[in-house]
Structures are given as C-alpha cells and as structure tokens.
Design an enzyme around this catalytic site. Structure first.
Site, PDB file in Angstrom:
ATOM      1  CD  GLU A   1      -3.205   0.500   2.153  1.00 51.05           C
ATOM      2  OE1 GLU A   1      -4.250  -0.099   1.842  1.00 51.05           O
ATOM      3  OE2 GLU A   1      -2.961   0.867   3.317  1.00 51.05           O
TER       4      GLU A   1
ATOM      5  CG  HIS B   1       7.855 -29.763  -0.107  1.00 54.43           C
ATOM      6  ND1 HIS B   1       8.359 -31.020  -0.394  1.00 54.43           N
ATOM      7  CD2 HIS B   1       8.588 -29.310   0.947  1.00 54.43           C
ATOM      8  CE1 HIS B   1       9.331 -31.309   0.450  1.00 54.43           C
ATOM      9  NE2 HIS B   1       9.495 -30.292   1.271  1.00 54.43           N
TER      10      HIS B   1
ATOM     11  CE  LYS C   1     -12.454   1.332   0.868  1.00 55.56           C
ATOM     12  NZ  LYS C   1     -12.010   2.266   1.924  1.00 55.56           N
TER      13      LYS C   1
END
Length: 444
Positions: free
Chosen positions: A285, A306, A420
């Site tokens: 951010e 793995h 948003k």
C-alpha cells in the site's frame, strides 16, 4: 540490536560501489522523513510514537485488557487491513498460530469485519453461542463497509445478550478522537473509546491502540513492545554506514533497478505467517502507486519449498528474497534415534530439530542464490515482545525510506477507493445512481 542485516548472499548481485552510490539517496530520503518535508508529511506520527505515545491512554488500554480478560471467553476484533493485521500478526508470533486452542487464562480472539463472506460470519457467531464475549471495533470513520457490517451484527448480539447497560462494559471502540459515525455512536451509548491518531495511517498503527488493545488482551507485554520500538527509534536514526534499516531500503531499490520487481518475504517459522501479511500491506500500500513499486509476496519454508520452490529456483528471474532468520525459536524438540531406522532418518537424530531447520535455510539460500535469486537476510534475535516492537519499527521506517527513494508518497493509498466506488454503485448506495447502469452494462 534486535535485527541485523546480513548481506553475504548478495555479493554476486550487488557490487560495493552500487551500495555506496545508493547511500546518498537513502540519506536524503531519511532527511526528508525527519525534516517532515516530503510527500505525506502529515502522516508521520509513527516516527516518534515510541517516545511520544499517550501514556494515559496506554494505561487505560492495560486496564481495559484486564477487564476483558476477567469477564470474557472471547474477544471479537472487528477491523480490516491495518485495523487488524498488526494485532493478529503480533498474537500469532508472540503466542502461537494455535493461540485459541492452547490452554491459557486469556480469552480466545476471533477477527471479523475483514471480509464480506456470510459463511465466515455465521461460523464465528456459532462459536460465540453460550460464551461471554467482548467486542473491539476498530475504524476511523465507522462507515467502512466490512467492519461496519460486522459491528452492526455483533453490537446487536451483545445488546441482546447483556442489555444496553451491559453492552457498555463489553464494547470498546478504537476510532477518531473527535468525529465520525463510530465516535458519535460511542459517545451516545457510553462505550469506552481509544484513539486512531490523525497523523498515523492504518498500516503504521500497530503500536497504537489499534493493535495494542487486542495484543494486551492476549497476555502480551505491551510495555516490552514499546521498549523494543523505542530502542529501534534510537538506533535507526544513525547514519547510513551504521544503519541496517537504511541499507535494507537501499538494497531493495538497487535490486528493483535491476528488474527485480517482486520481494518474497521468507520465514522458516509458521508463526511468522501473519507477520508476512502485515508486511505485505505495509509495503504494497505504501509503494504500489504511480506505475511503480516492488510487489510484496511471502512464503513459509520449508512448507512452500514443496509448492513454490520450483518457480523460485528455475522460474522468471524477477524476484529477490528477504529472509527473516529467527535465531532463537520459542521451543525446541530433541530428535531421538530409532533402532530400526525404517524411514532412514537417523542421520537427522541426536540433535535439536532447530538444527535441521537451520540446515534447510542454509541449503536453500545457497541453492536459490546459485539459481540467480538475490537473498537479503534479516537476522531477528528472537520472538519476544521487545524484538517484535523493534521489528515493527524497523519495517515501518525502511518502508518510508524506500518509498521516498522510489519517488512516491509512502503514506497515501489513492487506488484503494476505486473498487469501493464501483461496489457502492452496484449495491445501489444513494448518490451512486448514475454509475450503476454504466457498470452493469459493462458486466453483461
């Protein structure tokens, strides 16, 4: 010093003169930070926080934590992003990823308001049935969708179970000091409040009430956390040649200039997993803007060797690793030999398991560097509260320095609002009517 920088595995990737050349940039970035002359300078409250924090509020946090410990089986922490990641990272690192399952004299802690998944919410509600609960809602405004929805649900639950008067002893609001929906509600209903400072952004807020109340409820020593942060504040103000924080920031930018655009934060301890999530928000951010930035990712070894090991070893050469090497594990396990040795593992025995983990680190760092992946190693002394506080401040300051070196504002997040606006329009929020039809047409 709780963190020290080990650069021995970088010699094939960064020449000494390159680090020397970056020194001036890092020192200028540090001066910009401390002079408060750079972008985002109104969000620098975290810089002196370990010295200047509100001592009266700090004591109230400890009192509130004891109250929650005494009357609650469960603490519900409501928040998203920086409003919960730091606390969860601290509790899992300092206590255990199995904190809720271990025998203890502190409440279980569950985190809601960090997603909009109905199954998740229902399952946490079912866990709360028949239990005494308290709620810590963390939101600057009180209107962020995910935590606001969760708080609506849990406020109703607490009021139904304990009544409006009883709810006053069980709901704690960490919010703006003077304004906003949540602050107004808290004042009206008589909930105890703690402050989200105007000059400390969410991702830099773990050492404020945002993180400290849940951390204290879990039984962690928040005085020691602040002492570690204060030590870091003092030590990490030194000049470049004596400052591993500045060197780390400089090395990140040198590698970025060589097209290493992904940083893998590596740990060999599963209790560090949420700490890596906190790190990813902090750096992602802060740096990911203006078409720039190092993409922060994380792996836990040996587990992810793995699954991701093949790509790291032989895939696109676009990444570097930053290994957090924890020198002293909280516990160890002695490996006994087996007379039959059917699994052929006696070569691992008659020693502590931490030695095997250490050899896994050494073997991996050699393989990956030989495969062309630069490795920065940050040696962390242990996972005590003091070391945690030091590490938090180390990463926060390194992030700020690195961001200024990159030429971005490390303290804003303009891109967060885009999704948003679309979500509000599609959900029919008042004021977004004009955008709704256009967005729906794009989705057809």
């Amino acid at each position: 010093m709780s963190i020290s920088l080990n650069t021995k595995y970088l010699k094939d990737f960064i020449a000494p003169h390159e680090l020397e050349a970056a020194k001036a940039q890092a020192e200028l970035a540090a001066k910009t930070l401390h002079d408060r002359s750079g972008l985002g300078n109104d969000f620098l409250g975290w810089v002196n926080l370990p010295t200047d924090y509100d001592k009266e509020e700090f004591e109230r946090i400890k009192v509130a934590a004891k109250k929650i410990q005494s009357n609650s089986d469960i603490l519900i922490v409501i928040g998203i992003g920086g409003s919960y990641l730091g606390a969860r990272a601290a509790i899992e690192l300092l206590k255990s990823p199995f904190y809720n399952n271990l025998k203890k004299d502190t409440p279980d802690i569950y985190y809601v308001g960090n997603n909009i998944n109905p199954t998740y919410l229902n399952e946490v509600l079912s866990i709360c049935e028949g239990k005494d609960i308290s709620v810590n809602v963390i939101s600057k405004s009180g209107t962020t969708t995910e935590p606001a929805l969760a708080f609506r649900v849990f406020r109703e639950l607490v009021e139904k179970k304990y009544g409006k008067e009883g709810a006053k002893d069980r709901i704690f609001c960490t919010t703006d000091k003077a304004r906003g929906t949540l602050k107004q509600l808290a004042d009206t209903e008589g909930y105890e409040t703690f402050v989200i400072a105007d000059d400390v952004g969410g991702r830099y807020s773990v050492l404020t009430a945002v993180g400290l109340l849940p951390i204290a409820v879990a039984g962690c020593d928040i005085d020691a956390i602040m002492a570690g942060a204060k030590q870091a504040q003092d030590e990490l103000a030194k000049d470049f040649d004596n400052n591993d924080c500045y060197k780390y920031a400089a090395i990140r930018n040198i590698l970025y200039s060589k097209n290493k655009s992904i940083e893998l934060l590596v740990s060999y301890d599963p209790s560090f997993t949420m700490m890596a999530e906190w790190f990813k928000q902090l750096f992602g951010e802060s740096e990911g803007k203006d078409g720039k930035g190092i993409f922060p990712a994380s792996v836990t070894f040996s587990t992810d060797l793995h699954s991701m090991g093949q790509f790291i070893q032989d895939g696109s050469r676009v990444m570097f690793e930053t290994v957090v090497d924890i020198k002293k594990p909280k516990q160890d396990f002695f490996l006994e030999s087996d007379a039959e040795n059917l699994d052929g593992l006696n070569f691992l025995t008659n020693q502590n398991m931490s030695v095997v983990n250490r050899k896994a680190f050494e073997g991996t760092v050699l393989a990956h560097t030989e495969g062309g992946v630069p490795n920065i190693v940050l040696e962390l002394e242990d996972t005590t509260e003091k070391s945690f506080g030091y590490m938090v401040y180390f990463f926060e300051k390194a992030c700020a320095i690195s961001g200024y070196m990159l030429g971005v504002n490390p303290f804003n997040q303009p891109g967060v609002e885009s999704y948003k606006k679309n979500m509000f329009a599609l959900l029919g929020k008042p004021g977004y009517e004009d955008q709704k039809a256009a967005l729906e047409a794009k989705l057809k």
